[in-house]
Structures are given as structure tokens and as C-alpha cells.
Design a protein around this motif. Structure first.
Motif, short mmCIF file in Angstrom:
data_model
loop_
_atom_site.label_atom_id
_atom_site.label_comp_id
_atom_site.label_asym_id
_atom_site.label_seq_id
_atom_site.Cartn_x
_atom_site.Cartn_y
_atom_site.Cartn_z
N ILE A 193 0.57 12.02 -7.30
CA ILE A 193 -0.11 10.73 -7.26
C ILE A 193 -1.08 10.78 -6.08
N ILE A 224 4.41 6.30 -16.05
CA ILE A 224 4.06 5.98 -14.67
C ILE A 224 2.74 5.20 -14.65
N LYS A 225 2.75 4.02 -14.04
CA LYS A 225 1.53 3.21 -13.94
C LYS A 225 1.13 3.14 -12.47
N PRO A 226 0.11 3.92 -12.05
CA PRO A 226 -0.24 3.94 -10.62
C PRO A 226 -0.86 2.61 -10.16
N LEU A 227 -0.69 2.29 -8.89
CA LEU A 227 -1.22 1.04 -8.32
C LEU A 227 -2.60 1.25 -7.70
N ARG A 275 0.82 -1.22 0.00
CA ARG A 275 0.00 0.00 0.00
C ARG A 275 0.85 1.27 0.00
N ASP A 276 2.15 1.15 0.32
CA ASP A 276 3.02 2.32 0.27
C ASP A 276 3.70 2.48 -1.08
N ILE A 277 3.41 1.58 -2.01
CA ILE A 277 3.93 1.72 -3.37
C ILE A 277 2.91 2.53 -4.16
N LEU A 278 3.37 3.65 -4.73
CA LEU A 278 2.44 4.55 -5.42
C LEU A 278 2.27 4.15 -6.89
N ALA A 279 3.39 3.77 -7.53
CA ALA A 279 3.31 3.53 -8.97
C ALA A 279 4.52 2.73 -9.42
N ARG A 325 -5.03 4.42 -7.17
CA ARG A 325 -4.30 5.68 -7.32
C ARG A 325 -4.38 6.22 -8.74
N VAL A 364 -2.55 9.33 -11.39
CA VAL A 364 -1.47 10.30 -11.59
C VAL A 364 -2.07 11.55 -12.21
#
Lengths: 94, 94, 94, 94, 94, 94, 94
Positions: free
Chosen positions: B83, B2-5, A87-91, B8, B10
Motif C-alpha cells: 500500500i 482491500i479499499k485504500p484510504l 492518516r495512519d489507516i492504510l485501508a 493511497r 494498493v
């Protein structure tokens, strides 16, 4: 080898040479904490309240952006890593 | 790219020329943080506790209003992005 | 046009002329924040943990009472609105 | 007419003449906030996470005891009411 | 024998000889709390809200990395242990 | 009659004559709050997130031990009661 | 007899004679709170959100280790007990 648990991921921080606007290379102590890293190991996933296991969205080798200050720094066999929750990984950067 | 998780998104902040009541253009440092942006990438959605994945309500290109101070600023290939989680997006402007 | 997300609602605050007991009309800065408004746009609803979407209980045109200080003020095309969550709406006045 | 949303209830506070032990009637400002009221309107109920709607346990006309300081004071057509959540109602007096 | 409850794990901290950069061996009191340990007993698992029991991901003998300051120190038959929740275990070292 | 809502219980505190070690009977103001009481009314139970209603584990007449400082003091028809949630009841004394 | 409710357990603290390193027996006031106890009564279990009741993992007679400062001290028929939640029990000693 480090095998993270659950939704955790082991990261190797990516070094950046930081240069201020006036061109002076800053020593380590005043640099910001890195926000980019490379995934070196992933956990088996998060367990939902219905018992289902959800695999992580990142895989080994992914270059990622993560929240500053997230995670715990560990040192294994002389090398420094960061263990963070997914959950702390943004992208992911591709 | 950038590929948001997960949930999330961008965002590219939309610049506004800010003019005070007395007509003076303010320098960057005293401006308020922008509240409008354009979606440049979206995650695959939020995972509910029953394992179901819920797609996001915004898509690339949407002009949005988001909560001030929400999200994390990142710089990728020299360009600044924000993000944020979908829950910090208040509305889409059409 | 502003299209709020999820369980959010866009509100136009209703102006009240405020007069103190001694009969003096107060200037804007010392007035209390309004607690009444008119709904101008509603989101598509809240998503429950079982994936079900619950429509909002208010519709465009409703005159509502909402919690003081709730929500975020936004300015779209020169007009001021408040975007609040449905849970901050206390009642509808009929 | 005020129509409260969800699990909210509109209450008319019941006045009590308060007399201290020494027999002096206290002016309004030093009185405690009332803990008793009469229900004048009830919401349609609380929505559970499975989508089911649960009707409230109080009905219009009930005399209730509620938590001190709970709720929001509103003034509609010159009359003061309190809007509270059903969870702040402690008991019904029969 | 200590039998931990639920998702708890009993750990034996692994001693490290700590040497500062200048080569001075530090006395115990200024050492950091250990972050590595060996699992000596595991609970029967965590009970989900649907009643299902989820077995732990670590087993007796595993060498683990855990969050600093997590858990409770106990002394049983003259020996010191740490009892921690599985969620405070970051990774297994293989 | 007081009819508590949901998982609430109406309690009549049990008086204890408190004597300090030196034998002096303490006046009311320095006594500890009572921890024992008798149940005089019980609510209809707690509603789970699946809509099921769970009856309370105590019944009228039970002598109970409850958490200090829990609940709200009310005065009905000149008599003092305490309304507490069932989760603040620690045990029944038989 | 004390019959604890829900997931609660009644404990009799186990006395330890505490001796400091220099050999001086400490008076009661500077001793640490006990961390060991014997279970004297157990509740009927915890109710999950699906209505299922989960029996406790400890039984009467178990010698347990529990979190310092957890629970509430009660005195019944002149004897002191501690009532704690099962989640504050760390382990059983066999």
C-alpha cells in the motif's frame, strides 16, 4: 466509553494466531505488532485551515489495516485499545 | 477486498526473474526490491486544504513504477500487497 | 512508453566523454553523475492547494541542467532513464 | 544560453584578489567562496499557492551579494556559473 | 487561577495506584507518567490561517486521555498541573 | 549602496566596550557577538502566499536588538554589515 | 524603552526564593530557569498568510507562565529581560 478527538480513531486490535513456517506457535513477546484492527469509535473529523470540518472515511465496525507502530496504546476499563490518527489507516478490508 | 484510504493505492508487485551478469539466478534474499507493480485498488483521492477532493491519476490495472522502499507490505487472504501513497508513484508504463 | 505523474519529468542522461587533466579517460565507475539531460516525457503538472493545476515549464526535447543525485534511476525496455521532480531542474540550455 | 527555471537565477561569480593581513596573495584553493556575483539570467518567477506568479526582484546585470555555499555550480560552454534560488540572494549593490 | 492561551488546556493528572503483576506497590519514581487527567481550564481556541478562531473540543471537567510525555508541568499555589496542547489530547472518557 | 531583498534588513553593529567583572577589558576575539545594531537599509517586504506584500516593521535609523548569530556578515566598500531577516529582529529600542 | 516586533513579548522574570526539601537555599547557579514572568511590552501581533494581523492575547502587566528555555535574554539599561514569542507563553495567572 472512549470518544476520540479530531481525526483520531479508537481501534481494537484483531488477534491472529501466529504460526512460524516450522509449525511452532510463538509466544507473545516475539510476535509482530498487529496490523489489523476493528474501529470501535471515531472522532468528529479534521479541521481544515479554512475552518471546514472533514468527516472521517472510516466508521465504527470497519475492519482496517494500519501502519505498524502507529498510535498510542491505552487501557480503559481493563481493555486494551489503540488510538491512531486517520492518516495512519492504510485501508479498509471488506 | 482491500479499499485504500485517501491518496493511497494498493499494488501487486510484478515479479522479475533476476539474473546477474555471470548468469546465476539469485535467490530471493539478495534480490532488489521490485520497482514495478500493477494497481489493484485506488483510494478516493487527496483532500486539499480548501476541502476539495482531488481524484488520483492512476486507475486499477495501470502498470506503474514506484520509489524503492516506499509503502507498507500487507498480506490479505494469503496474498502479499503493497500500500503506497500516490506521491510515491513515479510513472505509468503504457 | 513512460508517462510520469504530476510534476515529474523523465530524463535521458547526456553522455560526456570525461578526460582528466592528465589526459586519461576515466572508466565509468569514477565519473561524476551527469548533470545534463534531455527531457523525454513530462507529467501533467503540479496541483496547488486551491485545486489549480500548474503545467510544467519544460517540454519534451528540452536540454536541461539538473541537481546532481536528484531523482530515481529506472530501466524500461532495456534503456536507462531518470525520473525527477521539476523542482530539481535548474535550467534549460538553449 | 542558460534559461533558469522558476525563482532561480544564473550568476557569474565576481573575482576578488585576496590578500591576507601579512600581504601574501593566497592561491585559489584556500580562498573563501565568493559572496558577490553578477546576474546573467533570471527565471520567470515563483508560483504562489493561489496560482499567481511573482516576478523576481533582480534583473540581468545586477551586482548581488548571496549566501556562501548556496546554489549549484554548473559549466556551460566552458564557462562556470552558479545557479541559485532568489531566496539565497541577500542584497543588490548599487 | 490559570488561564491557558490559545489551544492549550490545563490538566490535573489523575492518580492511579499501580500494582505490578507480582502484587508489589511501586514507589513513585518507577511509575509510568499518567495518561489520564481532568481538564481544569481551557484556552480560547486555535486561530486558523484565515483568522477564524476554532473553539476547543474539550470542556472543563472532562476526563481525558493524553499522550505520554506531552506538555509542561507547572506548579501554581502549591498544586501541580500539566499544560498541554489540544492536539496532544487523544480522547475523552465518558 | 546595499539594497536588501524581500524581508531582509542591513544592520551596522553597535560597538560596546566590554568589561568583565574583574575590570579587565577583553580583546575582540573573546567578546560575545553584538546583539544591538542600527538599521541602515530595509527590503521591500515579505510576499504572502496570497500575493500581498507586507512592509517591514523597522525603518532606517532604528536601533534594534537581534538574535545572536543570526544573519550573514558582508563587507561592502571596506565596511562591515550584517544582513538579517526581519524575523530575527526581536525588538526596537526607543 | 523596548518595543518588541510582531508576536513577541518582553518579560521581566519573577524571582522565587528556592528552597530544597532539606531546607537549604540553593545558590543561583543550580537554580532552575524561572517559568514565571510579568509582561512589560507586547508586539503589534502576528501577520496571517491572508495579510490579517492578529493581536496578542496577553497585555502589559499580565503575570504569565512560559516554556522553560524559551526566548532570548537581553540587557537594556542595566536591566535583564527576556524576549519570547507568544506561542511560548503557556498561560496567564490571575
Amino acid at each position: 466509553m472512549i470518544k476520540p478527538l479530531g481525526d483520531r480513531v479508537v481501534i481494537e486490535a484483531l488477534a491472529k494466531e501466529e504460526v512460524t513456517k516450522s509449525g511452532i506457535v510463538l509466544p507473545d513477546t516475539v510476535k509482530e505488532k498487529p496490523q489489523e484492527g476493528k474501529v470501535v469509535a471515531v472522532g468528529t473529523g479534521r479541521t481544515l485551515e479554512n475552518g471546514q470540518k472533514v468527516a472521517l472515511d472510516v466508521t465504527v465496525g470497519d475492519k482496517i489495516i494500519f501502519s505498524k507502530y502507529a498510535g498510542t496504546e491505552v487501557k480503559v476499563e481493563g481493555k486494551e485499545y489503540l488510538i491512531i490518527s486517520e492518516r495512519d489507516i492504510l485501508a479498509v478490508i471488506e
